[in-house]
Design a protein around this motif. Structure first.
Motif, PDB file in Angstrom:
ATOM      1  N   LEU A  51       9.846   1.398   2.023  1.00 55.44           N
ATOM      2  CA  LEU A  51       9.170   1.153   3.271  1.00 55.44           C
ATOM      3  C   LEU A  51       9.955   0.370   4.440  1.00 55.44           C
ATOM      4  CD1 LEU A  51       5.271   0.196   2.814  1.00 55.44           C
ATOM      5  CD2 LEU A  51       6.738  -0.528   4.842  1.00 55.44           C
ATOM      6  N   ALA A  79       0.455   0.947  -2.465  1.00 56.79           N
ATOM      7  CA  ALA A  79       1.309   0.554  -1.421  1.00 56.79           C
ATOM      8  C   ALA A  79       0.710   0.912  -0.119  1.00 56.79           C
ATOM      9  CB  ALA A  79       2.848   1.214  -1.454  1.00 56.79           C
ATOM     10  N   VAL A  90       3.411   7.777   3.498  1.00 52.76           N
ATOM     11  CA  VAL A  90       3.964   7.273   2.196  1.00 52.76           C
ATOM     12  C   VAL A  90       3.666   8.553   1.101  1.00 52.76           C
ATOM     13  CG1 VAL A  90       3.978   5.845  -0.112  1.00 52.76           C
ATOM     14  CG2 VAL A  90       3.480   5.094   2.292  1.00 52.76           C
ATOM     15  N   VAL A 117       1.000   4.673  -7.182  1.00 55.92           N
ATOM     16  CA  VAL A 117       1.694   3.757  -6.644  1.00 55.92           C
ATOM     17  C   VAL A 117       1.687   3.785  -5.164  1.00 55.92           C
ATOM     18  CG1 VAL A 117       4.222   3.018  -6.482  1.00 55.92           C
ATOM     19  CG2 VAL A 117       3.210   4.008  -8.713  1.00 55.92           C
ATOM     20  N   GLY A 118       1.770   4.961  -4.670  1.00 51.52           N
ATOM     21  CA  GLY A 118       1.822   5.329  -3.180  1.00 51.52           C
ATOM     22  C   GLY A 118       0.588   4.780  -2.570  1.00 51.52           C
ATOM     23  N   THR A 163      10.052   9.379  -3.993  1.00 53.66           N
ATOM     24  CA  THR A 163       9.490   8.354  -3.286  1.00 53.66           C
ATOM     25  C   THR A 163      10.079   8.476  -1.854  1.00 53.66           C
ATOM     26  OG1 THR A 163      10.230   7.078  -5.369  1.00 53.66           O
ATOM     27  CG2 THR A 163       9.207   5.686  -3.267  1.00 53.66           C
ATOM     28  N   THR A 207       4.440   9.957  -2.928  1.00 58.17           N
ATOM     29  CA  THR A 207       4.826   9.619  -4.228  1.00 58.17           C
ATOM     30  C   THR A 207       4.013  10.354  -5.186  1.00 58.17           C
ATOM     31  OG1 THR A 207       3.027   7.834  -4.481  1.00 58.17           O
ATOM     32  CG2 THR A 207       5.158   7.147  -3.673  1.00 58.17           C
ATOM     33  N   HIS A 266       8.944   4.720  -8.763  1.00 52.99           N
ATOM     34  CA  HIS A 266       8.191   4.591  -7.793  1.00 52.99           C
ATOM     35  C   HIS A 266       8.118   3.138  -7.254  1.00 52.99           C
ATOM     36  CE1 HIS A 266       7.886   8.772  -6.802  1.00 52.99           C
ATOM     37  NE2 HIS A 266       6.782   9.077  -7.609  1.00 52.99           N
ATOM     38  N   VAL A 267       7.532   2.497  -8.403  1.00 55.66           N
ATOM     39  CA  VAL A 267       7.509   0.987  -8.185  1.00 55.66           C
ATOM     40  C   VAL A 267       8.576   0.149  -8.034  1.00 55.66           C
ATOM     41  CG1 VAL A 267       6.659  -1.038  -9.429  1.00 55.66           C
ATOM     42  CG2 VAL A 267       5.587   1.168  -9.956  1.00 55.66           C
ATOM     43  N   PHE A 317      -0.326  -2.053   2.738  1.00 50.94           N
ATOM     44  CA  PHE A 317       0.416  -2.201   3.986  1.00 50.94           C
ATOM     45  C   PHE A 317      -0.804  -2.189   5.108  1.00 50.94           C
ATOM     46  CE2 PHE A 317       2.620  -1.027   7.848  1.00 50.94           C
ATOM     47  CZ  PHE A 317       3.831  -1.665   7.681  1.00 50.94           C
ATOM     48  N   ILE A 331       9.504   1.514  -3.779  1.00 49.61           N
ATOM     49  CA  ILE A 331       8.652   1.758  -2.626  1.00 49.61           C
ATOM     50  C   ILE A 331       8.705   0.753  -1.509  1.00 49.61           C
ATOM     51  CG2 ILE A 331       6.729   0.761  -3.867  1.00 49.61           C
ATOM     52  CD1 ILE A 331       6.482   3.709  -1.413  1.00 49.61           C
ATOM     53  N   THR A 332       9.019  -0.443  -2.007  1.00 47.37           N
ATOM     54  CA  THR A 332       9.124  -1.839  -0.838  1.00 47.37           C
ATOM     55  C   THR A 332      10.475  -1.516  -0.238  1.00 47.37           C
ATOM     56  OG1 THR A 332       7.850  -3.239  -2.719  1.00 47.37           O
ATOM     57  CG2 THR A 332       9.271  -4.186  -0.709  1.00 47.37           C
TER      58      THR A 332
END
Length: 348
Positions: free
Chosen positions: A71, A106, A18, A102-103, A25, A20, A63-64, A110, A67-68
């Motif tokens: 991914l 995340a 990841v 943020v990164g 992103t 960021t 980024h928020v 995960f 990001i999901t």
């Protein structure tokens, strides 16, 4: 945190990374440190263009938002399930602290959910090892890192061992490009526009070169930026029309002359086997052309990543993370984002 791991080549090592650190992103999955299975990048350039530069709070928010799904898209493009992964890597620093966080959150979430080891990566180590995705690296080598926030000459003595021998004392090269572009009323980011104008120019405005001390590998571009502003102001006061392309070419020639000559001097002084180009400004056509010509003259092998791997992306983070993975050097889950992380401190 160290842990013995197997990299016997029987089971592939798929690292999800990841990135960021600023205004891209990105999530990537790289196999065995070299094979890119997926590299999804979402740029925020259009968002920040109207501000003439990156706004940290806006970058974090974007980024928020992204990001999901990025991914999820990376896993889909790679054709893998989470259980096929060996580790999760994330940019620890340097960068904008809000974006890094943020990164970091995340990646931790995960990795924790899937019970995978976590690897923190230095952003500049990623830029350097982006070359590993397309080239064979030979040690020792000199890395010329040129980006929006960094201009450095790095001696890489062995795998993952970094020593900065020269760095900018003020503006980074990419930062100077953006400031000069703003003075020429060109859009953000300024680098590609100045590069294009420089190639179209018939002549160049004469501008100074900041060589600094005879034995120094450091850089300084603040004075050059001021010299450009002085040229534009004098022309404006005298009512003289000045060709933007001539200014762009004069500026770019000055930057490139210093970067190229200091890099080649470092290669010879340290007995490096290769000169490795890295960072966002590595996409600059003028810089690549001059380096190619001078390295050919000097008999120095030049490695440069493809344009897609010059700007910030997660594939480069996964490539650098593989160095740590092979040594079992994993990060604790209380790892913090470090916006001022030092490259030498990250060495494997």
């Amino acid at each position: 945190m160290s842990k013995q791991v197997s990299t016997d080549g029987v089971k592939p090592v798929n690292i999800l990374a990841v990135e960021t650190s600023c205004d891209e992103t990105s999530v990537s999955i790289v196999r065995d440190g070299k094979e890119i299975l997926a590299n999804v990048v979402s740029s925020q350039i259009e968002t920040h263009q109207r501000f003439g530069g990156v706004v940290p709070e806006v970058a974090s928010r974007k980024h928020v938002e992204s990001i999901t799904w990025i991914l999820e898209e990376a896993l889909e493009k790679a054709g893998l399930q989470p259980e096929d992964l060996a580790a999760v890597a994330v940019t620890q620093g340097p960068g904008l602290v809000g974006s890094l966080l943020v990164g970091m959150v995340a990646a931790k979430a995960f990795a924790c959910a899937m019970e995978l080891p976590l690897i923190g990566v230095h952003h500049i180590a990623g830029h350097i090892y982006a070359n590993q995705l397309v080239h064979e690296l030979a040690y020792p080598f000199i890395a010329l890192v040129v980006s929006g926030g960094h201009t450095e000459l790095v001696l890489v003595e062995s795998e993952g061992q970094f020593r900065i021998i020269g760095q900018t004392r003020d503006d980074a090269a990419g930062e100077a490009y953006d400031k000069v572009a703003r003075a020429l009323q060109l859009p953000y980011p300024g680098g590609p526009h100045i590069d294009r104008l420089a190639h179209e120019a018939v002549e160049a405005v004469t501008l100074p070169r900041a060589w600094l001390e005879p034995d120094s590998y450091d850089f300084s571009f603040s004075g050059l930026k001021s010299a450009v502003l002085a040229v534009l102001n004098q022309a404006n006061m005298k009512g003289i029309a000045i060709e933007p392309a001539a200014v762009a070419k004069g500026f770019q020639d000055s930057v490139i002359d210093v970067l190229v000559e200091k890099a080649l001097r470092a290669v010879q002084a340290y007995g490096a086997q290769q000169l490795v180009l890295a960072g966002g400004v590595a996409a600059n056509k003028g810089l690549r052309a001059r380096l190619t010509a001078r390295c050919a003259e000097a008999g120095v092998p030049l490695l440069a990543p493809p344009l897609s791997l010059c700007t910030d992306n997660a594939a480069m983070i996964a490539a650098a993370a593989f160095l740590k993975y092979r040594r079992g050097q994993f990060a604790p889950f209380d790892m913090k984002a470090e916006p001022l992380l030092k490259l030498e401190a990250w060495s494997v």
